[in-house]
Design a protein around this motif. Structure first.
Motif, PDB file in Angstrom:
ATOM      1  N   ARG A  34      -2.156  -1.857  10.976  1.00  0.00           N
ATOM      2  CA  ARG A  34      -1.182  -0.766  10.944  1.00  0.00           C
ATOM      3  C   ARG A  34      -1.825   0.525  10.446  1.00  0.00           C
ATOM      4  N   ARG A  35      -1.256   1.636  10.869  1.00  0.00           N
ATOM      5  CA  ARG A  35      -1.728   2.949  10.424  1.00  0.00           C
ATOM      6  C   ARG A  35      -1.707   3.019   8.899  1.00  0.00           C
ATOM      7  N   ALA A  36      -0.659   2.508   8.280  1.00  0.00           N
ATOM      8  CA  ALA A  36      -0.560   2.561   6.818  1.00  0.00           C
ATOM      9  C   ALA A  36      -1.715   1.811   6.159  1.00  0.00           C
ATOM     10  N   TYR A  37      -2.150   0.710   6.755  1.00  0.00           N
ATOM     11  CA  TYR A  37      -3.281  -0.050   6.206  1.00  0.00           C
ATOM     12  C   TYR A  37      -4.566   0.770   6.345  1.00  0.00           C
ATOM     13  N   ARG A  38      -4.725   1.391   7.498  1.00  0.00           N
ATOM     14  CA  ARG A  38      -5.916   2.218   7.722  1.00  0.00           C
ATOM     15  C   ARG A  38      -5.920   3.421   6.783  1.00  0.00           C
ATOM     16  N   ASP A  39      -4.729   3.957   6.484  1.00  0.00           N
ATOM     17  CA  ASP A  39      -4.638   5.070   5.537  1.00  0.00           C
ATOM     18  C   ASP A  39      -5.156   4.658   4.159  1.00  0.00           C
ATOM     19  N   VAL A  40      -4.841   3.443   3.721  1.00  0.00           N
ATOM     20  CA  VAL A  40      -5.354   2.959   2.429  1.00  0.00           C
ATOM     21  C   VAL A  40      -6.877   2.858   2.484  1.00  0.00           C
ATOM     22  N   LEU A  41      -7.421   2.338   3.568  1.00  0.00           N
ATOM     23  CA  LEU A  41      -8.878   2.236   3.702  1.00  0.00           C
ATOM     24  C   LEU A  41      -9.525   3.623   3.668  1.00  0.00           C
ATOM     25  N   ARG A  42      -8.842   4.615   4.235  1.00  0.00           N
ATOM     26  CA  ARG A  42      -9.373   5.981   4.239  1.00  0.00           C
ATOM     27  C   ARG A  42      -9.319   6.631   2.864  1.00  0.00           C
ATOM     28  N   GLU A  43      -8.621   6.008   1.909  1.00  0.00           N
ATOM     29  CA  GLU A  43      -8.599   6.534   0.544  1.00  0.00           C
ATOM     30  C   GLU A  43      -9.911   6.236  -0.181  1.00  0.00           C
ATOM     31  N   GLY A  44     -10.785   5.456   0.437  1.00  0.00           N
ATOM     32  CA  GLY A  44     -12.073   5.105  -0.158  1.00  0.00           C
ATOM     33  C   GLY A  44     -13.094   6.216   0.025  1.00  0.00           C
ATOM     34  N   PRO A  45     -14.123   5.976   0.829  1.00  0.00           N
ATOM     35  CA  PRO A  45     -15.169   6.989   1.009  1.00  0.00           C
ATOM     36  C   PRO A  45     -14.616   8.208   1.752  1.00  0.00           C
ATOM     37  N   PRO A  46     -15.370   9.317   1.761  1.00  0.00           N
ATOM     38  CA  PRO A  46     -14.872  10.546   2.369  1.00  0.00           C
ATOM     39  C   PRO A  46     -14.440  10.414   3.835  1.00  0.00           C
ATOM     40  N   GLU A  47     -15.104   9.583   4.603  1.00  0.00           N
ATOM     41  CA  GLU A  47     -14.714   9.418   6.003  1.00  0.00           C
ATOM     42  C   GLU A  47     -14.875   7.963   6.414  1.00  0.00           C
ATOM     43  N   VAL A  48     -13.854   7.438   7.083  1.00  0.00           N
ATOM     44  CA  VAL A  48     -13.888   6.078   7.608  1.00  0.00           C
ATOM     45  C   VAL A  48     -13.600   6.167   9.103  1.00  0.00           C
ATOM     46  N   GLU A  49     -14.430   5.470   9.888  1.00  0.00           N
ATOM     47  CA  GLU A  49     -14.249   5.419  11.335  1.00  0.00           C
ATOM     48  C   GLU A  49     -13.810   4.008  11.710  1.00  0.00           C
ATOM     49  N   PHE A  50     -13.093   3.904  12.821  1.00  0.00           N
ATOM     50  CA  PHE A  50     -12.587   2.607  13.251  1.00  0.00           C
ATOM     51  C   PHE A  50     -13.120   2.254  14.631  1.00  0.00           C
ATOM     52  N   LEU A  51     -13.424   0.981  14.794  1.00  0.00           N
ATOM     53  CA  LEU A  51     -13.801   0.416  16.088  1.00  0.00           C
ATOM     54  C   LEU A  51     -12.758  -0.640  16.388  1.00  0.00           C
TER      55      LEU A  51
ATOM     56  N   ASP B 201       3.379  -6.935   3.169  1.00  0.00           N
ATOM     57  CA  ASP B 201       2.684  -5.738   2.695  1.00  0.00           C
ATOM     58  C   ASP B 201       2.398  -5.775   1.197  1.00  0.00           C
ATOM     59  N   THR B 202       3.277  -6.379   0.412  1.00  0.00           N
ATOM     60  CA  THR B 202       3.031  -6.499  -1.021  1.00  0.00           C
ATOM     61  C   THR B 202       1.747  -7.285  -1.276  1.00  0.00           C
ATOM     62  N   ASP B 203       1.489  -8.299  -0.442  1.00  0.00           N
ATOM     63  CA  ASP B 203       0.249  -9.075  -0.549  1.00  0.00           C
ATOM     64  C   ASP B 203      -0.963  -8.240  -0.126  1.00  0.00           C
ATOM     65  N   ARG B 204      -0.774  -7.384   0.858  1.00  0.00           N
ATOM     66  CA  ARG B 204      -1.900  -6.671   1.472  1.00  0.00           C
ATOM     67  C   ARG B 204      -2.396  -5.471   0.666  1.00  0.00           C
ATOM     68  N   TRP B 205      -1.502  -4.749  -0.016  1.00  0.00           N
ATOM     69  CA  TRP B 205      -1.931  -3.496  -0.655  1.00  0.00           C
ATOM     70  C   TRP B 205      -3.104  -3.685  -1.620  1.00  0.00           C
ATOM     71  N   PRO B 206      -3.085  -4.656  -2.547  1.00  0.00           N
ATOM     72  CA  PRO B 206      -4.234  -4.811  -3.458  1.00  0.00           C
ATOM     73  C   PRO B 206      -5.513  -5.176  -2.697  1.00  0.00           C
ATOM     74  N   TRP B 207      -5.372  -5.985  -1.659  1.00  0.00           N
ATOM     75  CA  TRP B 207      -6.517  -6.385  -0.831  1.00  0.00           C
ATOM     76  C   TRP B 207      -7.128  -5.157  -0.152  1.00  0.00           C
ATOM     77  N   LEU B 208      -6.286  -4.315   0.438  1.00  0.00           N
ATOM     78  CA  LEU B 208      -6.778  -3.113   1.109  1.00  0.00           C
ATOM     79  C   LEU B 208      -7.426  -2.145   0.122  1.00  0.00           C
ATOM     80  N   ARG B 209      -6.829  -2.016  -1.077  1.00  0.00           N
ATOM     81  CA  ARG B 209      -7.419  -1.144  -2.096  1.00  0.00           C
ATOM     82  C   ARG B 209      -8.787  -1.672  -2.539  1.00  0.00           C
ATOM     83  N   ALA B 210      -8.923  -3.004  -2.617  1.00  0.00           N
ATOM     84  CA  ALA B 210     -10.226  -3.588  -2.981  1.00  0.00           C
ATOM     85  C   ALA B 210     -11.272  -3.275  -1.916  1.00  0.00           C
ATOM     86  N   LEU B 211     -10.876  -3.302  -0.658  1.00  0.00           N
ATOM     87  CA  LEU B 211     -11.800  -2.968   0.427  1.00  0.00           C
ATOM     88  C   LEU B 211     -12.210  -1.496   0.358  1.00  0.00           C
ATOM     89  N   ALA B 212     -11.259  -0.613   0.112  1.00  0.00           N
ATOM     90  CA  ALA B 212     -11.558   0.813  -0.019  1.00  0.00           C
ATOM     91  C   ALA B 212     -12.492   1.050  -1.204  1.00  0.00           C
TER      92      ALA B 212
END
Length: 188
Positions: free
Chosen positions: A91-108, A59-70
């Protein structure tokens, strides 16, 4: 009206390695005009080398990557551009970081049997993610919770059928055909 931002959509095609995220996300992008990005391209060279060696990221490796995507999705939102991102988002926690980006994020979520996905991974060439990491991804996967905006499709369907089902179930408008476009996109 000046200054009025047109609404955007931000969709993350998620699932384990080998589920077909990139293929489906690119297909949706071609049909709809959503801006495509491959999350793998946001990894650092060190993380790619680590995964290539069969060592899963932590997860330490993933957080900056996920924030860059958001951040990437947020920047596109600010431009008035809708996006489609191929990203494991296991993981839900990863998706939560992605949702910190634009107002709404949908998942497929592209989901399917472990046997089918292992078979696909065995046939895949040219990808740094070794099939040996599949079990760690399966163990990490947390399915979408009822409060998460998203759609689940079974990967046993063909890529074209998955793209069509995703466009339909997500209610995505098809892009306007470009004059002289011979790609056949309008006929899909």
């Amino acid at each position: 009206m000046t200054g009025e931002r047109r609404p955007t959509r931000h969709i993350v095609v998620m699932g384990v390695s080998g589920a077909g995220k990139t293929t489906v996300a690119r297909g949706i992008s071609e049909l709809t005009g959503l801006r495509f990005a491959e999350a793998d391209e946001f990894h650092t060279e060190a993380h790619v080398a680590q995964m290539r060696a069969g060592i899963p990221l932590n997860d330490t490796d993933r957080w900056p990557w996920l924030r860059a995507l958001a951040t990437w999705m947020t920047a596109r939102h600010a431009e008035g551009v809708s996006t489609i991102l191929a990203c494991s988002a296991l993981r839900r926690a990863y998706r939560d970081v992605l949702r910190e980006g634009p107002p709404e994020v949908e998942f497929l979520h592209l989901d399917g049997s472990a046997e089918l996905i292992r078979e696909r991974l065995g046939r895949r060439v040219g990808h740094y993610m070794p099939a040996s990491l599949f079990d760690s991804q399966q163990a990490t996967l947390e399915h979408l919770d009822p409060d998460e905006s998203g759609v689940v499709l079974q990967v046993a369907a063909s890529p074209d059928d998955l793209v069509a089902a995703a466009v339909d179930r997500l209610g995505l408008p098809l892009r306007e055909p470009v004059a002289g476009d011979q790609s056949g996109m309008a006929s899909r």
